[in-house]
Write an enzyme that holds these catalytic residues in place. Structure first.
Site, short mmCIF file in Angstrom:
data_model
loop_
_atom_site.label_atom_id
_atom_site.label_comp_id
_atom_site.label_asym_id
_atom_site.label_seq_id
_atom_site.Cartn_x
_atom_site.Cartn_y
_atom_site.Cartn_z
N PHE A 158 -22.96 55.31 64.42
CA PHE A 158 -24.28 55.29 65.08
C PHE A 158 -24.64 56.63 65.71
CE2 PHE A 158 -24.98 50.42 65.88
CZ PHE A 158 -25.06 50.22 64.51
N ASN B 262 -16.09 59.85 65.44
CA ASN B 262 -16.52 61.23 65.15
C ASN B 262 -17.91 61.53 65.68
OD1 ASN B 262 -17.61 59.51 63.22
ND2 ASN B 262 -17.47 60.99 61.55
N ASP C 244 -19.50 51.55 56.04
CA ASP C 244 -19.44 53.00 56.27
C ASP C 244 -20.85 53.56 56.44
OD1 ASP C 244 -18.43 55.49 56.72
OD2 ASP C 244 -17.66 55.82 54.69
#
Length: 396
Positions: free
Chosen positions: A60, A91, A281
């Protein structure tokens, strides 16, 4: 809010029947037929009711990359796709290695108040590939999963130490299987080498290992062998890796779109029950970032119709099995009280029109990202209504 949904075709991982569901104080209280309550009533005749979907693997982009996506736009995309819970990768910028970033994400999720969000913590501090001390800052119950998704952990000794910590705390280790020394040479070898390594380490440490976005037949074979050997390993595949192959698409994702034989093997593995989870993903990018070569696609709004069309309409698996992969199993792995149509579970459900033909139109996405190779694809299965704890959070 109390909610009664009547006359639905109710399907979860273990049941299929026609009837009603009553949600009270956020929980499923009653399932049956001819239920009558003094509350809001929805007539779902002709529609299918399933547990809402749970995404083991999404991005997000908040904090740090909110021009691509943020928790609000990602949550709106999720409920439009029938999801009420997601597991976010670490990440971000800064990378989620601290309580400060974890608290930021959790507080933003509460502010938006559309879905439940679990935030992964990085395996190594700031993805440096070496440092694990930050994991000691978190109590056992504060986190569920750790992952260096997007990069992977190159040092096998470091990964083994991380797995031991995860075993002590009952955390799930989510592996991005990519041996970087091979990435510029052979992406297939890069995935296969690290898949074998991490399964071997999980066998030694006894930790809970989850293999993300499996894409090659060799990697899937290693996972199957690991399960047969008693390794506590689960795995996910993405919708794009079971629909696209490199003869029909060169869309840039990581891991790459693979050969047709890989796709066929993954589909057989799904049919045989070797694949545990569908993970999207979901990776939003701007048009400019995609043009510069950023890997990834948005998937949370299209995952169910793509998988339903490919897997159920083509008689590869039943709708019950798809519910297991998209709801029950990810709920189990992440510790959510969801994924089943059963009294006592969260009142998180989705109403679907399975006969509805849909043309995917990225311009209508709630996500800030429009990066999808499926624009214009014809699929079946429209999300009509998404309900979280008895509250309608999306209505198509």
């Amino acid at each position: 809010m109390d909610l009664l949904i009547k006359n639905a075709n109710i399907v979860d991982y273990s049941h299929s029947f026609y009837g009603d569901i009553y949600i009270k104080n956020g929980k499923i209280q009653e399932v049956g037929r001819e239920i009558s309550k003094d509350c809001k009533v929805i007539d779902a005749k002709g529609l299918t009711l399933m547990p809402s979907f749970i995404d083991m693997h999404a991005h997000f982009r908040e904090p740090g990359f909110t021009y691509k996506e943020d928790i609000e736009s990602g949550s709106k995309a999720a409920v439009r796709g029938g999801y009420t819970a997601v597991n976010l990768m670490a990440n971000t910028r800064p990378i989620c290695s601290t309580k400060e970033i974890l608290n930021l994400v959790e507080n933003r999720a509460k502010e938006v108040n559309l879905i439940d969000i679990n935030q992964c913590i990085s395996v190594t501090k700031n993805f440096d590939g070496v440092t694990l001390d930050h994991l000691d800052d978190f109590k056992k119950e504060e986190i569920v999963a750790i992952s260096d998704d997007g990069k992977g952990v190159s040092d096998a000794k470091v990964m083994m130490k991380a797995m031991n910590k995860a075993k002590e705390n009952n955390w799930v280790v989510i592996s991005h299987a990519e041996s970087k020394e091979f990435s510029d040479i052979d992406m297939r070898l890069a995935e296969n080498m690290m898949t074998w390594r991490d399964i071997t380490l999980a066998k030694v440490t006894g930790c809970k290992l989850h293999m993300a976005h499996v894409s090659t037949k060799e990697a899937m074979k290693y996972i199957i062998e690991g399960k047969c050997d008693g390794v506590n390993v689960t795995c996910e595949v993405t919708p794009h890796h079971i629909v696209l192959n490199n003869k029909i698409s060169n869309y840039r994702v990581n891991p790459p779109i693979r050969e047709e034989e890989d796709v066929n093997f993954l589909i057989k593995a799904i049919a045989h029950g070797d694949v545990d989870v569908i993970g999207t993903d979901h990776a939003p990018h701007t048009k400019e970032d995609k043009e510069k070569g950023a890997p990834g696609l948005v998937g949370i709004e299209t995952a169910f119709p793509i998988c339903f069309t490919k897997l159920v309409k083509e008689n590869i698996i039943t709708l019950n099995k798809l519910s297991k992969m998209m709801s029950q199993k990810p709920a189990e792995l992440l510790g959510f009280n969801k994924g089943k149509i059963c009294p006592g579970y969260d009142g998180d459900v989705v109403l679907l029109d399975l006969e509805k033909e849909v043309i995917i139109d990225s311009s209508k996405f709630e996500s800030k990202g429009k990066n999808t190779p499926f624009d214009g694809y014809k699929v079946y299965g429209e999300v009509v209504l998404t309900v979280k704890e008895g509250e309608i959070v999306y209505e198509g």
